[in-house]
Design an enzyme around this catalytic site. Structure first.
Site, PDB file in Angstrom:
ATOM      1  N   LYS A   6       5.082  -1.689   7.981  1.00 10.04           N
ATOM      2  CA  LYS A   6       6.336  -1.183   7.507  1.00 10.04           C
ATOM      3  C   LYS A   6       7.532  -1.913   7.724  1.00 10.04           C
ATOM      4  CE  LYS A   6       7.300   3.426   7.374  1.00 10.04           C
ATOM      5  NZ  LYS A   6       7.240   3.716   5.837  1.00 10.04           N
ATOM      6  N   ASP A  16      10.053  15.875   7.125  1.00  8.23           N
ATOM      7  CA  ASP A  16       9.571  15.595   5.795  1.00  8.23           C
ATOM      8  C   ASP A  16       8.006  15.722   5.635  1.00  8.23           C
ATOM      9  OD1 ASP A  16       9.703  14.478   3.112  1.00  8.23           O
ATOM     10  OD2 ASP A  16       9.660  12.334   3.900  1.00  8.23           O
ATOM     11  N   VAL A  54       5.492  -0.625   2.659  1.00  3.96           N
ATOM     12  CA  VAL A  54       4.214  -0.783   3.574  1.00  3.96           C
ATOM     13  C   VAL A  54       3.217  -1.514   2.989  1.00  3.96           C
ATOM     14  CG1 VAL A  54       2.696   0.673   5.048  1.00  3.96           C
ATOM     15  CG2 VAL A  54       4.803   1.688   4.246  1.00  3.96           C
ATOM     16  N   ILE A  70       0.827  -1.381   0.131  1.00  2.00           N
ATOM     17  CA  ILE A  70       0.018   0.183  -0.103  1.00  2.00           C
ATOM     18  C   ILE A  70       0.942   1.376  -0.076  1.00  2.00           C
ATOM     19  CG2 ILE A  70      -2.020  -1.050   1.132  1.00  2.00           C
ATOM     20  CD1 ILE A  70      -1.232   0.176   3.729  1.00  2.00           C
ATOM     21  N   GLY A  71       2.101   1.140  -0.130  1.00  2.00           N
ATOM     22  CA  GLY A  71       3.016   2.232  -0.047  1.00  2.00           C
ATOM     23  C   GLY A  71       4.548   2.070  -0.225  1.00  2.00           C
ATOM     24  N   SER A  72       5.425   2.996  -0.444  1.00  2.00           N
ATOM     25  CA  SER A  72       6.650   2.832  -0.138  1.00  2.00           C
ATOM     26  C   SER A  72       7.279   4.243   0.340  1.00  2.00           C
ATOM     27  CB  SER A  72       7.219   2.719  -1.477  1.00  2.00           C
ATOM     28  OG  SER A  72       6.678   1.450  -2.043  1.00  2.00           O
ATOM     29  N   GLY A  73       8.457   3.988   1.024  1.00  2.00           N
ATOM     30  CA  GLY A  73       9.014   5.197   1.464  1.00  2.00           C
ATOM     31  C   GLY A  73      10.585   4.813   1.745  1.00  2.00           C
ATOM     32  N   GLY A  74      11.180   6.031   2.428  1.00  2.00           N
ATOM     33  CA  GLY A  74      12.554   6.158   2.289  1.00  2.00           C
ATOM     34  C   GLY A  74      13.061   5.133   3.216  1.00  2.00           C
TER      35      GLY A  74
END
Length: 884
Positions: free
Chosen positions: A553, A648, A539, A531-535
């Site tokens: 995560k 951020d 996720v 459902i998502g990506s981050g640094g």
């Protein structure tokens, strides 16, 4: 040139056929032989030729001048600064002001009989006994002439008039007009105006800035000064001054990166003074005028008050007062340093990197407190060695390192700063900062509690038996612990038991629920629903055994050393509870796996709702989201036990729950980055314009950095479009071709930088034109005005002019009147807007996600369809997103 008649006669006979004779205006005659040749007769010119010697003793005017530039602006001399009679240097001097702009043998002075000799191999300087002192480096061909140019450059030329060597490439402490200080070169201060030996201060050119350093520690950056304007994000190639200002230039000198505008002047110098200040001055008539100084605050100069001297700003900004901190007094043997009041304490000497001979006995180490309101110049330019630790651990870190001479501990964040190798002055900060300083001292072995450290003879007898007893005891505890671990393993329902290191985690208070890896693997159906990506990692959506939805995560960029540090940071994040912050429900640390379990936000992130093609966010919903986000940030900055700067803030990291309740995610995770990935935040140029200008200049990051980002988000909440959009839409609510939402451009077409448009509409009082047109008038002019004014106050270029988040909450709630934005601190938006428009014309084939953060970084991009330019650090807008 200036030579004796005897030398001139010989020179002209030999050199009359030289091609440079025409340039030097050498007379077309020779003198008859004279013997002896009196040293009082001299003649000057712009060239001298090999087999020439000069000394101060040799010339009539006692200045040793033997070479003048064509118009007499500069001269070269064997010179003694300050008229002292011991140290003589080969110098280039500005004649009108009698100012030294370059020196050769600054670390190897000679007497007045020392000689400068020009040979076919270059320049050599020897003392009166002929001993070598200094020379030019080996050259590619033979020297035919030495010239002093009208700009003050001393140049060696070959027979084809090509430059073999020039003094401009070997600067000392001064830069003149026409000279370039290239990246990698530096200016060094002198010891004094009379002693030109290399001092302790250095000015260096980095890839993005000018920095001042003392003993390798940075204490000032050009970008920090309010007179310095950042114009682009190109790599700096060199620094130069001219008739109009000071410049950092890149792209072969065609792009100004940073500039300092100064009044018109035909002659100026930039000098690293022996005081440690970088000073730009202009000369007119008979007077020098100081135009620019850095740092202005002399208490920021590392050794202004000597070792551990306390620098306090006086009634005037240029007259600080020096004293000693509490627990210290002036050293009677050295008036520029302070020593402990208690004579049983002494200051340690730091060890060097190759020897541990100074390793200290921890029982002898103590710490003397400096008190609140006292800070150290280097703390604003270095990262803490540890975060989230208590004071005793910070002191232990220093006690174990012989290079450590003191610490500063920040109580609110648990940050530990160490002072290594050298100690400079401390300064009265004049603020309520909770950073507390301690100086490491050594107690005399004969004064520990009034007792001597005599070793009893009976201990020699008992020591072997004591050792055997300790070994048996340790063996018993090891056996018992192993047995307990096996018992726990048999009773555990988990597939994998924690290691002994994992058991230690439970000694850290405040940890949230700990999950087993297999449990989370099952909850996420083997991490199926991304459902998502981050640094920090990807996720996944998950469902726990109790049917609770969670966002899991998987951290892939773990940087803390060992599990204990990871647990410490998780305990800090897990203990932060606020309605507008995403709750950390638990974590997993098993083997090399590190996972965080968050509450699930069923409406996703703000960017999807705000910029997507779904139902429009109503005005009241936007107000609630803005206020909720502001409250969450205010709590992070001032409401929780340890201040947290998010670093951020953007729509991707603002998640929405039922009734559009806004919750901030990914707070506190920057502490989990690896050290080598700490640059992630300073190169986040793909996050669509939310990072404050101080990121680009590597200036100190504070809670005001988050305020800037919030201001940019607030503008997007008002407009329903991205601040940096390659294609601006017309005010048609039916055109949903762009995820960037709708434009507020008066023209309705072309690229746009919305913050500039917001500034222009604010100046004209046309606030309703900034509201999302999809609202179809369902927003009052007064409410839009309030939000826009708050946003503009938040994005002031100068961090000190931005309100804190508590004040922002008050303005949004209406309890505090919204401030009037300061136009002088918003003019940078005009430049950004122009550069964004230029870059957008080039980048029109790029997807909007690939737009660089700051428009000035796009001044002359050349891109292809395959991706963004390689010359810029680049991270896409999705790479640092939080859990969805």
């Amino acid at each position: 040139m200036t030579v004796t008649l005897c030398e001139l006669n010989s020179l002209l006979k030999i050199e009359m056929t030289h091609p440079l004779d025409i340039l030097s205006h050498a007379p077309l005659f020779t003198f008859p032989p004279m013997s002896p040749c009196p040293s009082s007769l001299t003649v000057a010119g712009e060239f001298v030729y090999p087999n020439f010697t000069a000394s101060n003793f040799q010339f009539i005017d006692s200045t040793g001048s033997f070479l003048f530039s064509r118009n007499g602006t500069f001269k070269a001399s064997m010179f003694n600064p300050g008229a002292q009679q011991t140290n003589f240097y080969l110098c280039v001097i500005h004649v009108a002001s009698n100012t030294i702009t370059w020196s050769a043998n600054h670390d190897a002075p000679v007497s007045n009989s020392g000689k400068m000799s020009l040979t076919a191999s270059g320049i050599n300087i020897t003392d009166q006994d002929g001993n070598f002192k200094w020379s030019t480096p080996p050259l590619q061909s033979l020297v035919s002439a030495l010239q002093l140019t009208e700009t003050g450059n001393l140049v060696l030329l070959d027979q084809f008039n090509r430059t073999l060597w020039e003094s401009f490439h070997y600067p000392t402490n001064t830069l003149v007009i026409g000279q370039h200080l290239v990246a990698g070169r530096f200016l060094s201060s002198t010891v004094s105006n009379y002693d030109l030996s290399t001092g302790d201060y250095m000015l260096a050119i980095t890839a993005s800035d000018v920095i001042l350093q003392w003993q390798g520690l940075t204490y000032w950056k050009l970008s920090m000064d309010t007179k310095a304007y950042a114009n682009s994000n190109y790599v700096v190639e060199y620094m130069a001054i001219n008739q109009t200002g000071l410049y950092l230039l890149g792209h072969n000198g065609s792009v100004v990166v940073i500039q300092v505008n100064l009044s018109q002047s035909d002659f100026r110098i930039a000098k690293l003074d022996d005081s440690g200040q970088f000073i730009v001055s202009s000369f007119s008539g008979t007077d020098w005028k100081q135009e620019f100084v850095g740092p202005v605050d002399k208490c920021r100069i590392p050794y202004f008050c000597g070792r551990i001297g306390l620098c306090t700003r006086g009634s005037a900004s240029d007259t600080p007062v020096c004293s000693c901190p509490f627990n210290f007094h002036v050293n009677s043997q050295n008036t520029i340093s302070c020593v402990p009041n208690d004579v049983s304490f002494s200051l340690p000497v730091a060890c060097n990197s190759t020897s541990n001979s100074n390793q200290l006995n921890s029982s002898l180490v103590s710490y003397l407190r400096l008190g609140y309101g006292i800070d150290y110049f280097a703390n604003d330019f270095v990262l803490p060695v540890k975060y989230g630790v208590n004071l005793s651990i910070c002191q232990e870190i220093c006690s174990d390192e012989c290079s450590c001479l003191g610490i500063f501990y920040e109580n609110s964040s648990g940050s530990c700063y160490v002072l290594e190798t050298v100690l400079g002055s401390v300064m009265a900060s004049g603020s309520d900062d909770d950073r507390l300083g301690f100086i490491k001292v050594l107690a005399s072995p004969t004064n520990l509690g009034g007792q001597t450290l005599e070793f009893p003879i009976v201990a020699l007898v008992l020591l072997p038996f004591t050792g055997i007893f300790l070994l048996v005891t340790l063996g018993f505890f090891w056996w018992r612990r192993s047995r307990l671990s096996k018992t726990a393993e048999g009773k555990s329902d988990h597939a994998t038991s924690p290691s002994s290191g994992d058991l230690d985690a439970f000694s850290i208070p405040g940890l949230p629920i700990r999950f087993d890896y297999n449990e989370l693997e099952l909850a996420t159906d083997n991490f199926k629903t991304h459902i998502g990506s981050g640094g920090f990692g990807a996720v996944y959506k998950g469902t726990l055994r109790d049917k609770t939805l969670v966002a899991v995560k998987k951290i892939t960029n773990l940087g803390v050393q060992g599990k204990k540090d990871f647990y410490t940071e998780i305990a800090i994040i897990g203990n932060i509870h606020h309605v507008n912050l995403v709750k950390l429900r638990g974590f997993c640390a098993q083997g090399r796996e590190r996972l965080l379990v968050y509450e699930y936000m069923n409406r996703g992130s703000l960017d999807r709702t705000l910029f997507g093609n779904g139902p429009v966010l109503e005005w009241q919903e936007r107000l609630d989201i803005a206020l909720g986000t502001a409250r969450g940030l205010a709590y992070l900055h001032s409401g929780c036990e340890q201040k947290i700067i998010h670093c951020d803030v953007k729509p991707e990291n603002i998640l929405l729950h039922d009734n559009f309740l806004a919750k901030i995610s990914d707070f506190g995770l920057s502490k989990l980055l690896r050290p080598e990935q700490s640059s992630l935040f300073t190169t986040m140029r793909g996050t669509r314009g939310y990072l404050a200008p101080e990121w680009l200049t590597s200036s100190a990051i504070s809670d005001k950095t988050d305020v800037y980002s919030f201001g940019m988000v607030l503008l997007e909440i008002v407009s329903g479009r991205k601040n940096c959009s390659l294609r601006m839409q017309s005010h048609s609510i039916d055109d949903d071709s762009s995820a960037g939402g709708h434009s507020s451009s008066s023209s309705g077409v072309g690229p746009g930088y919305f913050p500039l448009f917001a500034l222009e509409m604010h100046e004209q009082g046309r606030y309703l034109e900034l509201a999302d047109p999809r609202l179809e008038g369902r927003a009052s002019s007064e409410e839009v005005k309030k939000l826009v004014r708050v946003a503009l106050c938040c994005v002031h270029e100068e961090p000190t002019l931005r309100p804190n988040m508590v004040t922002v909450v008050g303005m949004l709630e209406g309890e505090i009147p919204s401030s009037q934005p300061r136009m002088e601190s918003l003019n940078f938006l005009r430049f950004y807007g122009r550069r964004f428009a230029e870059a957008s014309m080039i980048e029109e084939n790029h997807s909007e996600k690939d737009v660089m953060l700051y428009p000035q970084a796009n001044a002359s991009l050349t891109s292809t369809k395959s991706g963004p330019p390689a010359s810029f650090s680049y991270i896409s807008s999705q790479q640092i997103s939080g859990p969805r």
